[in-house]
Scaffold this motif. Structure first.
Motif, short mmCIF file in Angstrom:
data_model
loop_
_atom_site.label_atom_id
_atom_site.label_comp_id
_atom_site.label_asym_id
_atom_site.label_seq_id
_atom_site.Cartn_x
_atom_site.Cartn_y
_atom_site.Cartn_z
N ALA A 25 -15.48 73.12 -50.78
CA ALA A 25 -14.17 72.82 -51.20
C ALA A 25 -14.12 71.88 -52.57
CB ALA A 25 -13.31 72.03 -50.02
N CYS A 26 -15.17 71.11 -52.47
CA CYS A 26 -15.27 70.19 -53.93
C CYS A 26 -15.84 71.14 -54.99
CB CYS A 26 -16.32 69.15 -53.71
SG CYS A 26 -15.68 67.66 -52.48
N LEU A 27 -16.61 71.83 -54.89
CA LEU A 27 -17.10 73.12 -55.73
C LEU A 27 -16.08 73.83 -56.25
CD1 LEU A 27 -20.47 74.14 -54.33
CD2 LEU A 27 -20.16 72.94 -56.44
N ARG A 28 -15.24 74.64 -55.15
CA ARG A 28 -14.10 75.22 -55.68
C ARG A 28 -12.96 74.24 -56.40
NH1 ARG A 28 -14.50 76.92 -50.21
NH2 ARG A 28 -12.81 75.77 -49.45
N GLU A 29 -12.82 73.16 -56.15
CA GLU A 29 -11.75 72.40 -56.86
C GLU A 29 -12.44 72.09 -58.18
OE1 GLU A 29 -9.69 67.97 -56.43
OE2 GLU A 29 -10.86 68.72 -54.66
N ALA A 30 -13.48 72.00 -58.59
CA ALA A 30 -14.11 71.89 -59.73
C ALA A 30 -13.98 72.92 -60.76
CB ALA A 30 -15.78 71.43 -59.61
N GLY A 31 -13.70 74.18 -60.37
CA GLY A 31 -13.34 75.34 -61.22
C GLY A 31 -14.18 76.32 -60.85
N PRO A 32 -14.21 77.68 -61.49
CA PRO A 32 -14.84 78.80 -60.85
C PRO A 32 -16.50 78.55 -61.60
CG PRO A 32 -13.25 79.03 -62.78
CD PRO A 32 -13.00 77.96 -62.40
N VAL A 33 -16.44 77.90 -62.42
CA VAL A 33 -17.86 77.80 -63.06
C VAL A 33 -18.07 76.20 -63.19
CG1 VAL A 33 -19.64 78.13 -64.52
CG2 VAL A 33 -17.84 79.94 -64.26
N GLY A 292 -21.10 81.62 -43.21
CA GLY A 292 -22.15 82.31 -43.08
C GLY A 292 -23.74 81.62 -43.24
N PRO A 293 -24.66 82.15 -43.08
CA PRO A 293 -25.95 81.51 -42.55
C PRO A 293 -26.65 80.74 -43.91
CG PRO A 293 -26.44 83.70 -42.78
CD PRO A 293 -24.85 83.56 -42.65
N VAL A 294 -26.13 81.04 -45.29
CA VAL A 294 -26.61 80.44 -46.28
C VAL A 294 -25.44 79.70 -47.15
CG1 VAL A 294 -27.59 80.91 -48.78
CG2 VAL A 294 -28.41 82.32 -46.69
N GLY A 295 -25.85 78.41 -47.38
CA GLY A 295 -24.54 77.49 -48.04
C GLY A 295 -24.78 77.77 -49.49
N ASN A 296 -26.03 77.42 -50.01
CA ASN A 296 -26.09 77.39 -51.57
C ASN A 296 -27.64 77.80 -51.59
OD1 ASN A 296 -23.70 75.97 -52.35
ND2 ASN A 296 -24.73 74.38 -51.14
N ILE A 297 -27.72 78.79 -52.69
CA ILE A 297 -29.06 79.17 -53.11
C ILE A 297 -29.23 79.41 -54.55
CG2 ILE A 297 -28.42 81.91 -52.82
CD1 ILE A 297 -31.42 82.02 -51.40
N ILE A 319 -28.49 79.43 -62.25
CA ILE A 319 -27.27 79.66 -61.56
C ILE A 319 -27.20 79.50 -60.06
CG2 ILE A 319 -25.10 81.00 -61.54
CD1 ILE A 319 -26.04 82.28 -64.22
N VAL A 320 -26.69 78.85 -59.52
CA VAL A 320 -26.61 78.66 -57.94
C VAL A 320 -25.29 79.76 -57.23
CG1 VAL A 320 -25.97 77.22 -56.01
CG2 VAL A 320 -27.66 76.33 -57.91
N ALA A 321 -25.71 80.36 -56.45
CA ALA A 321 -24.55 81.02 -55.58
C ALA A 321 -24.26 80.20 -54.43
CB ALA A 321 -25.23 82.26 -55.13
N PRO A 322 -23.17 79.54 -54.34
CA PRO A 322 -22.63 78.76 -53.43
C PRO A 322 -21.69 79.57 -52.11
CG PRO A 322 -21.16 78.55 -55.21
CD PRO A 322 -22.05 79.51 -55.62
N TYR A 323 -22.64 80.06 -51.39
CA TYR A 323 -22.03 81.11 -50.56
C TYR A 323 -21.01 80.53 -49.73
CZ TYR A 323 -25.56 84.48 -52.01
OH TYR A 323 -26.17 85.41 -52.77
N SER A 324 -20.91 79.31 -49.28
CA SER A 324 -19.92 78.42 -48.53
C SER A 324 -18.59 78.53 -49.14
CB SER A 324 -20.52 77.36 -48.10
OG SER A 324 -21.64 77.48 -46.91
N ALA A 325 -18.80 78.02 -50.53
CA ALA A 325 -17.66 78.03 -51.41
C ALA A 325 -17.17 79.33 -51.64
CB ALA A 325 -17.83 77.67 -52.65
N VAL A 326 -17.69 80.65 -51.94
CA VAL A 326 -17.18 81.63 -52.15
C VAL A 326 -16.65 82.46 -50.80
CG1 VAL A 326 -18.06 84.28 -52.90
CG2 VAL A 326 -18.81 82.08 -54.13
N GLY A 327 -17.23 82.33 -49.85
CA GLY A 327 -16.75 82.84 -48.49
C GLY A 327 -15.20 82.22 -48.08
N ARG A 328 -14.67 81.41 -48.72
CA ARG A 328 -13.49 80.76 -48.33
C ARG A 328 -12.80 80.63 -49.64
NH1 ARG A 328 -14.02 76.34 -43.34
NH2 ARG A 328 -15.67 77.41 -42.40
#
Length: 412
Positions: A25-33, A292-297, A319-328
């Motif tokens: 949630a903090c990542l999404r709040e920080a912006g798309p990148v 999902g089973p992966v949070g960040n990768i 570049i990190v893929a934050p799947y927990s952020a993207v999934g919601r």
């Protein structure tokens, strides 16, 4: 359009995985990148929106090769870095183009839709045995740990049989996987784990060279023997380890997270039990999206300056893929993106990645989950969590998103 750099303070990704979704949630709040700090104080970037990340993983201007990361070329990574085992690998996960296709083909040939379907009778047998034996593992307080006695042994047994791993190596692979995905460890333990992985894969290859069978390890050994240029010894060991570790860790997390979600949402569980054909598939897909089973990768390196959502990621940076952020992501899934809902119309997600590197084991993971979940939940219709859901300890990992234990009561 003028490009700018993100100006806010970077978010330090938690290596202990204490709160993946709070962090998301903090990542999404920080912006798309946004800028982030990896364990060990290593800087990187995170793309936090679904559509932007979907496009990025297909972009030829990014690479999977960690050797092209400026932090590597400038020797800036900490010694015995806790992410070494999931970043500095020599297999299809870290390859591009033709090299990626070469390394991936050998594995995809063993995981075709036909070969995965052929595993169904054995999968049914393993699931039935684990479900039947759960009451034998009830502890003194009346609970049984589904992680230990169901979610972990199921995918571990399946992937080890696929690879032709002798039974005496199963527990070693399980423990080494836990160590690699534990991002709180550091120092000599990181180095010792890497050495033990190499030794274990060499032991597996030796065993299968002497006991050839109809398994993936034997197939890869033949490939290397007939044409050494197609598969180096290092690539052989690294490929086997990728399949063995990722092939059971992520499915284990998927099973655990799905059971937790259903037990916390009894209305959804009732719909699953009573639903029509495809309902359990819906449970699996919604779990993959929602938890999902992966949070960040750590997933890509920019080959040139790349501008995404008016933010420039400089060439050479990770570049990190934050799947927990993207999934919601509410821009993708609406205002109720935080809600677990198996009837959701749009359950398309990125839990298995995307582009050329879409997870080679996705079909197998889905089949395992769709087989295991109804067998478990219908065999024990009164199952409930044995502890408050805030009590289970999370896996100590920036990458793996799940809990270490899942104690449940099978009966009222």
């Amino acid at each position: 359009m003028m490009t700018v750099l993100a100006e806010h303070d970077p978010l330090h990704l938690d290596p202990s995985g204490r709160d993946h979704h709070g962090e998301a949630a903090c990542l999404r709040e920080a912006g798309p990148v946004t800028r982030v700090i990896l364990p060990g104080g290593v800087p990187a970037w995170a793309v936090t929106r679904h559509d932007e990340l979907r496009d990025l993983v297909r972009d030829p201007r990014v690479s999977k090769d960690w050797r092209r990361w400026s932090a590597v070329t400038n020797n800036l990574l900490p010694e015995n870095w806790s992410l070494t085992g999931v970043v500095k690998v020599t297999n299809m996960f870290s390859a591009d183009g033709e090299q990626h296709r070469r390394l991936r083909t050998a594995v995809t040939n063993a995981l075709t839709p036909q070969s995965v379907r052929a595993l169904q009778p054995r999968l049914d047998e393993i699931v039935a045995t684990l479900v039947r034996d759960l009451p034998r593992n009830i502890s003194e307080d009346g609970s049984v740990d589904l992680c230990r006695y169901f979610a972990n042994p199921l995918p571990l047994n399946v992937i080890c049989e696929l690879l032709g791993v002798p039974e005496y190596l199963h527990s070693r692979i399980r423990d080494l996987t836990a160590s690699v995905f534990d991002h709180t460890i550091q120092g000599d333990q990181v180095n010792n784990t890497q050495k033990e992985i190499l030794r274990t894969m060499a032991e597996l290859v030796t065993y299968r060279s002497d006991n050839h069978g109809k398994d993936l390890t034997s197939s890869l050994i033949v490939t290397r023997r007939e044409n050494p240029e197609l598969l180096t010894e290092e690539e052989l060991y690294s490929t086997l380890w990728l399949v063995a570790s990722a092939g059971h860790e992520t499915t284990r997390n998927l099973l655990v997270n799905a059971v937790r979600a259903l037990l916390k949402h009894p209305g959804q569980l009732a719909m699953a039990r009573e639903g029509a054909t495809g309902t359990w598939e819906a449970v699996v897909e919604e779990t993959l999206r929602w938890d999902g089973p992966v949070g960040n990768i750590l997933t890509r390196v920019a080959l040139v300056d790349i501008t995404i959502a008016d933010v420039t990621i400089p060439a050479g940076e990770a570049i990190v893929a934050p799947y927990s952020a993207v999934g919601r992501d509410p821009l993708k899934y609406g205002e109720d993106a935080e809600r677990f809902d198996i009837t959701r119309k749009d359950k398309k997600h990125m839990a298995f990645g995307g582009g050329p590197h879409f997870c080679v084991g996705a079909l197998l993971a889905r089949r395992e989950a769709v087989t295991a979940l109804p067998a478990l939940m219908c065999a024990y219709p009164h199952m409930r969590l044995a502890v408050d859901d805030t009590a289970p300890k999370p896996l100590p990992s920036m990458l793996s998103n799940s809990v270490m234990e899942l104690p449940v009561h099978l009966m009222p």
